[in-house]
Design a protein around this motif. Structure first.
Motif, short mmCIF file in Angstrom:
data_model
loop_
_atom_site.label_atom_id
_atom_site.label_comp_id
_atom_site.label_asym_id
_atom_site.label_seq_id
_atom_site.Cartn_x
_atom_site.Cartn_y
_atom_site.Cartn_z
N LYS A 1 3.93 -4.51 -9.51
CA LYS A 1 4.13 -3.06 -9.45
C LYS A 1 3.41 -2.43 -8.26
N LEU A 2 4.06 -1.44 -7.68
CA LEU A 2 3.42 -0.62 -6.66
C LEU A 2 2.26 0.14 -7.29
N GLU A 3 1.15 0.23 -6.58
CA GLU A 3 0.05 1.09 -7.02
C GLU A 3 0.25 2.47 -6.41
N PRO A 4 -0.34 3.51 -7.02
CA PRO A 4 -0.15 4.87 -6.49
C PRO A 4 -0.54 4.95 -5.02
N GLY A 5 0.33 5.56 -4.22
CA GLY A 5 0.05 5.76 -2.80
C GLY A 5 0.35 4.57 -1.93
N GLU A 6 0.79 3.49 -2.53
CA GLU A 6 1.03 2.26 -1.77
C GLU A 6 2.48 2.17 -1.32
N GLY A 7 2.72 1.67 -0.12
CA GLY A 7 4.08 1.41 0.34
C GLY A 7 4.53 0.06 -0.19
N PRO A 8 5.86 -0.17 -0.23
CA PRO A 8 6.35 -1.41 -0.82
C PRO A 8 5.92 -2.69 -0.09
N GLU A 9 5.93 -2.64 1.24
CA GLU A 9 5.54 -3.85 1.97
C GLU A 9 4.05 -4.16 1.75
N GLU A 10 3.28 -3.07 1.71
CA GLU A 10 1.84 -3.19 1.47
C GLU A 10 1.58 -3.80 0.08
N ALA A 11 2.34 -3.32 -0.91
CA ALA A 11 2.20 -3.84 -2.27
C ALA A 11 2.57 -5.32 -2.31
#
Ligand code: DCM
Length: 142
Positions: free
Chosen positions: A49-59
């Motif tokens: 799951k994406l964390e709040p404020g995170e972009g998809p590639e970063e996640a």
């Protein structure tokens, strides 16, 4: 005239789960889930799951570091979006292995590198199958 409206969406934005079609030397990584019970034993493209404020590639980079102990470089998004449980959707990116050898550190109990002809040899989660098929078409020769 200024007017402010407060709209309550009937369908709140879904939680995005990002998964990686991780490539190395012409093979795709498959990961066997160890939990929860209804998914255990089935194979998936690893992610989370994406964390709040995170972009998809970063996640994706974070999840594959946490789950597999590897560094990856995200590539292109595989077109499409697949429903998971209610309120969750799966989006998939290709990724290239930069360093490390994947190990099942979290959430998985087995990993396998699959060549194109081996893609159907594991029992993929239903929701991952369309993305795996697309990932197979994009599998680099090496
Ligand atoms: N999930 C999935 N397919 C993937 C990755 C995840 O169906 N390739 C699902 C399993 C969980 C949810 O997404 O229901 C969140 O994943 P995780 O528990 O790994 O964060």
């Amino acid at each position: 005239m200024t007017e402010r409206t407060t709209e309550t969406p009937r369908h709140p934005a879904p939680v995005v789960v990002v998964a990686g079609a991780l490539y190395d030397r012409g093979r795709l990584l498959a990961a066997r889930r160890s939990a929860p019970a209804d998914l255990a034993g089935r194979w998936e493209l690893p992610g989370g799951k994406l964390e709040p404020g995170e972009g998809p590639e970063e996640a994706l980079v974070r999840e594959l570091r946490e789950e597999l102990g590897v560094e990856v470089e995200p590539g292109e998004r595989i077109p499409g979006e697949w429903p998971l449980k209610p309120g969750y959707v799966l989006r998939v990116w290709t990724a290239r292995l930069l360093s490390g050898e994947p190990r099942p550190l979290e959430d998985h109990d087995e990993l396998r590198w699959l060549s194109r002809s081996e893609l159907d040899s594991v029992d993929w989660l239903d929701q991952d199958r369309p993305a795996v098929a697309e990932a197979g078409l994009r599998l680099p020769e090496r």
